[in-house]
Scaffold this active site. Structure first.
Site, mmCIF file in Angstrom:
data_model
loop_
_atom_site.group_PDB
_atom_site.id
_atom_site.type_symbol
_atom_site.label_atom_id
_atom_site.label_comp_id
_atom_site.label_asym_id
_atom_site.label_seq_id
_atom_site.Cartn_x
_atom_site.Cartn_y
_atom_site.Cartn_z
ATOM 1 C CG ASP A 120 41.635 42.342 32.948
ATOM 2 O OD1 ASP A 120 42.199 43.531 32.714
ATOM 3 O OD2 ASP A 120 40.800 42.567 34.011
ATOM 4 C CB CYS A 130 40.760 48.257 35.600
ATOM 5 S SG CYS A 130 41.248 47.336 37.004
ATOM 6 C CB ALA A 168 39.712 34.198 34.515
#
Length: 420
Positions: free
Chosen positions: A298, A351, A236
């Site tokens: 993520d 990303c 996170a």
């Protein structure tokens, strides 16, 4: 000998470049070595280092054009010349200041060589380098994966320092802030500022009205279903997505193995008045005591999509790092899938501009587990400028919103588990 103004910043920039290029450190980490400098000198050192990393292939070609024999890549003479020329191109430093601060860096060494090469190039005129080449290996990878237009866009974007994106809990507050500060709202709960200055000095920082988050990085949390109550945020920190989901009313459990990064997340939660349960744990070893309505993974990655803000990633993210990241991502995705309720949604994102970390990880997962399928974004979930692929996956490439300052490169896919 009297001290030369600005010399400590230039010395620090050389040390940062060495830390990034030879030791593989991030620029943020390398900058910690300059903490003893005055704030203005530290900021200048970081700026010089960043400008070198944004344009290094073109800077090297320019240097090579003025030397009879190619200087070694890691030679001090080349490093000093890179830094001096980068200041001319990227920072507009006066030529007399370039020479005055470059030569003391090579006292007792190749001073005459540096003086001669720098003088030759300044007399010729240094080109603007407003579309500098990326490292050759990166251009080959991205050209093969995404085509020449994406590479051309990446070249243009890396030459410019990016704008600042802020995320808000409330869209009305975002729009009011944008109007007051001369920014632009490009999506709900978002404001983009050009030349924003120090983040902590912006209006509303102390009051917790917003947090810094690239607009592309906000896309994964926007795909968490609105009716999901109990949500798990894996890996996170630094916590932008945790705050998005908490602000949207979800009950968030945020996991990260870095206690120092979780401390920063706790500070941001306190500043914004949001709440989440924070757990310091390795997601490969930790197991929850329940299943979740939705999970956001993520995943740790090469971060090559962040090259606008972190140009050093283009030199750090070598093929072995990309392969290792993809291996870790597959393990994390397989573990996360077991913690999802039937009918729940698992949002996977990176990303990264490397297909091995995005499309290929999800494709392998879906092939191995027939209980999951892609759930495309629904109307209104994502900003209008985002166009999902025909398979429902989201890929943000260089060129997206380029006229507005661009976006980080991102991959996002929402996976749903068959209800049973």
């Amino acid at each position: 000998m009297p001290s030369v103004e600005g010399l400590p910043a230039r010395r620090a920039a050389l040390q940062m470049l060495d830390a990034v290029l030879r030791r593989g450190r991030t620029l943020d980490s390398a900058a910690q070595g300059a903490r003893d400098l005055k704030p203005a000198d530290q900021a200048l050192a970081v700026a010089i280092t960043g400008e070198v990393l944004r344009r290094m292939p073109d800077l090297d070609a320019l240097i090579d054009s003025a030397t009879r024999q190619r200087l070694p890549d890691d030679s001090k003479a080349r490093m000093v010349l890179r830094a001096a020329l980068a200041q001319k191109v990227g920072l507009g430093t006066p030529e007399h200041a370039l020479v005055a601060t470059a030569l003391p860096l090579v006292d007792g060494g190749p001073r005459r060589l540096v003086h001669g090469v720098l003088g030759t190039l300044l007399r010729r005129g240094v080109p603007p380098m407003d579309s500098p080449r990326l490292p050759e290996a990166v251009e080959q990878r991205w050209g093969k994966a995404w085509g020449g237009d994406a590479v051309a866009s990446a070249r243009r974007l890396i030459a410019k320092r990016p704008p600042l994106d802020l995320s808000f809990i409330d869209d009305a507050a975002a729009k009011a802030f944008a109007e007051r500060m001369g920014g632009r709202s490009l999506a709900t709960n978002h404001v983009r500022l050009q030349n924003a200055g120090a983040v902590s000095e912006l209006s509303g920082f102390a009051q917790g009205g917003w947090w810094v988050q690239d607009l592309a990085a906000s896309l994964p949390a926007r795909m968490i279903p609105a009716n999901a109550g109990d949500v798990l945020d894996l890996c996170a920190a630094p916590g932008g997505k945790t705050m998005q989901m908490a602000g949207a009313g979800h009950r968030v459990t945020a996991i990260d193995q870095s206690e120092s990064r979780l401390k920063r997340l706790r500070e941001n939660l306190d500043r914004t008045g949001l709440s989440a349960q924070l757990v310091a744990a390795d997601a490969l070893k930790w197991s929850p005591d329940r299943t979740f309505d939705a999970i956001l993974l993520d995943a740790p990655c090469s971060a090559t999509g962040t090259f606008r803000r972190h140009p050093e990633v283009l030199y750090r993210a070598r093929p072995a790092i990309i392969r290792d990241a993809a291996d870790l991502q597959r393990q994390l995705l397989n573990r996360a899938a077991a913690w999802l309720k039937p009918g729940g949604a698992l949002v996977y994102s990176v990303c990264s501009l490397e297909p091995e970390e995005g499309e290929e990880v999800v494709s392998a997962f879906l092939e191995a587990d027939p209980n999951f399928s892609i759930d495309p974004p629904r109307t209104g979930e994502l900003p209008d400028f985002v166009t999902p692929g025909e398979d429902g996956r989201v890929r943000v490439l260089p060129g997206a919103l380029e006229s507005e300052g661009g976006l980080d490169g991102f991959f996002v896919a929402r996976l749903v588990r068959t209800a049973t």
